[in-house]
Structure formats: structure tokens, C-alpha cells
Design a protein around this motif. Structure first.
Motif, PDB file in Angstrom:
ATOM      1  N   TRP A 204       0.820  -1.214   0.000  1.00  0.00           N
ATOM      2  CA  TRP A 204       0.000   0.000   0.000  1.00  0.00           C
ATOM      3  C   TRP A 204       0.851   1.261   0.000  1.00  0.00           C
ATOM      4  N   ASP A 205       2.088   1.156   0.432  1.00  0.00           N
ATOM      5  CA  ASP A 205       3.018   2.278   0.266  1.00  0.00           C
ATOM      6  C   ASP A 205       3.302   2.485  -1.220  1.00  0.00           C
ATOM      7  N   ILE A 206       3.406   1.377  -1.936  1.00  0.00           N
ATOM      8  CA  ILE A 206       3.649   1.459  -3.380  1.00  0.00           C
ATOM      9  C   ILE A 206       2.451   2.080  -4.094  1.00  0.00           C
ATOM     10  N   THR A 207       1.240   1.591  -3.793  1.00  0.00           N
ATOM     11  CA  THR A 207       0.049   2.135  -4.468  1.00  0.00           C
ATOM     12  C   THR A 207      -0.181   3.590  -4.099  1.00  0.00           C
ATOM     13  N   ASP A 208       0.210   3.983  -2.894  1.00  0.00           N
ATOM     14  CA  ASP A 208       0.057   5.372  -2.464  1.00  0.00           C
ATOM     15  C   ASP A 208       0.920   6.293  -3.319  1.00  0.00           C
ATOM     16  N   VAL A 209       2.163   5.878  -3.573  1.00  0.00           N
ATOM     17  CA  VAL A 209       3.074   6.685  -4.394  1.00  0.00           C
ATOM     18  C   VAL A 209       2.649   6.675  -5.860  1.00  0.00           C
ATOM     19  N   LEU A 210       2.294   5.513  -6.375  1.00  0.00           N
ATOM     20  CA  LEU A 210       1.913   5.405  -7.790  1.00  0.00           C
ATOM     21  C   LEU A 210       0.608   6.130  -8.086  1.00  0.00           C
ATOM     22  N   GLY A 211      -0.321   6.104  -7.129  1.00  0.00           N
ATOM     23  CA  GLY A 211      -1.636   6.688  -7.357  1.00  0.00           C
ATOM     24  C   GLY A 211      -2.572   5.684  -8.003  1.00  0.00           C
TER      25      GLY A 211
END
Length: 224
Positions: A204-211
Motif C-alpha cells: 500500500w506504500d507502493i500504491t500510495d506513491v503510484l496513485g
């Protein structure tokens, strides 16, 4: 880093009064004395030098490291990146590196979408039902608003430990449980879609940055 080199060199043939290893320049000036310098030959342990560099790298702010990382990004074709985003991804990955240039290997998927997928990861993590799971996951994620996509809340457990609960956790996990798909099976395949391999920080850190838009785009690409 200069402070790592100084600290490392100071302890080649000298030691303080205790077991302390990390010294600032001010502490060295205060504590250093010739009577604690050994007459024996000093061992230059390069691995120990790398250890010091890792320690001091963690002490640098994400913003400082981002500035140092910019030439590496430029060398890899990333021009004028969002500096706040760069600092964020460094904060997620800096504990995994010894030197600043190594950050590229840890963060490249944040800047460039995968165009191929690690065979070892696919063999281990991509199952026969993964296409079906990812297609359904797309529908679940499409229903999350842009605002909720980046939302997380702090929760305290019985041991008074504070953890962050992402809104996406509250949406995706019940869906997985309701279908009895298995969290690991779904999330490992999802990670491969986003990263191209079975690596990287919390999903979810990844999806947060990617959008939201980029996340969904990568899943669709992986399915194709």
C-alpha cells in the motif's frame, strides 16, 4: 559519506573508553587522545566501512538523500522528477542500501513501469488463478475514490502499539476473505503487476506513491 569515512578512520588504531562506535566530529574532538592509540597495525576492514556508511546514510534526511540521488535518476533517464515523491520513496527503501547509487535498484519501478516480469517471481508467485484474481481486484480497486486511495488511520492494539491501517486494506482484505482466495496468493500476484518482481516495500506504500490511475494501468498491462 564524509562522516562515515571520518568515523571509520578514527577507529583504525584508536578506541574510546567504552564500546561506542558511532562518533560525530564533535565527539571525536572531545574524546580523542593519543594514549588510546594502539601501536599494533590496524586492520582496514572494508566491510566495516560499508557498515558505517549504511548507519550514517540512515541518519541523513530523506530530502538530503533525494538531492544526492537526483544525478543517479538523471543518468537513468528520469528528468525533473517530483522531489517530494523522490524523498518519499527514499524513505521507504533507504534501510536496504549502503550507498546512494544503490537506491536506483530499490526504487526504479516507482519511476518506470515494468515492461517485463521476473521469471523466478512469476514461477513462484503467479498462479493459474492469478489472472482471474487480478481482473476481479481491478473492479474492487476501481470502486475506491481518489481521496480514500491515499487514506490511512492509526490504530492501537492491546499492547499499545500504534500501526497504520490503510483504507485499501479495509476494502481489499474483506473481499479476499469473502472469496477465500488467500491473502498471499492475491497480494503476491498484485505486487508482480506493480513492480515486475517479488520485491519492494509494503504494497500500500507502493500504491500510495503510484496513485490510483497508474496502479490500475499496471495491473491491466500485466494482464495483457
Amino acid at each position: 559519506l564524509p562522516e562515515a569515512v571520518i568515523n571509520f578512520l578514527a577507529l583504525l588504531g584508536w578506541h574510546g573508553s567504552g564500546d561506542k562506535e558511532m562518533y560525530t566530529m564533535e565527539e571525536l574532538i572531545q574524546d580523542f587522545s593519543l594514549d588510546r592509540v594502539s601501536k599494533a597495525g590496524a586492520k582496514f576492514d572494508y566491510e566495516k566501512g560499508k557498515w558505517f556508511n549504511h548507519q550514517y546514510l540512515q541518519l541523513r534526511s530523506n530530502e538530503e538523500l533525494a538531492q544526492m540521488f537526483l544525478p543517479v535518476l538523471t543518468a537513468n533517464g528520469i528528468e525533473n522528477p517530483d522531489k517530494k515523491m523522490v524523498a518519499t520513496v527514499i524513505g521507504l527503501t533507504k534501510d536496504r542500501v549502503i550507498f546512494v547509487p544503490e537506491l536506483w535498484e530499490q526504487t526504479n519501478f516507482f519511476f518506470v513501469a515494468p515492461t517485463e516480469y521476473d521469471e523466478k517471481s512469476l514461477k513462484k508467485r503467479w498462479k493459474e488463478d492469478s489472472p482471474k484474481h487480478m481482473t476481479e481486484l481491478l473492479e474492487v480497486l476501481e470502486g475506491v475514490s481518489e481521496e480514500d486511495w491515499h487514506k490511512k488511520e492509526q490504530i492501537t492494539n492491546e499492547q499499545s502499539q500504534i500501526t497504520n491501517l490503510w483504507h485499501l486494506d479495509k476494502v481489499v482484505m474483506p473481499w479476499i476473505e469473502a472469496h477465500e482466495y488467500g491473502v498471499g496468493i492475491v497480494m503476491n500476484a498484485f505486487r508482480i503487476c506493480l513492480v515486475g518482481a517479488a520485491r519492494g516495500p509494503h504494497i500500500w506504500d507502493i500504491t500510495d506513491v503510484l496513485g490510483k490511475e497508474e496502479t490500475l494501468k499496471r495491473v491491466r498491462t500485466a494482464l495483457k
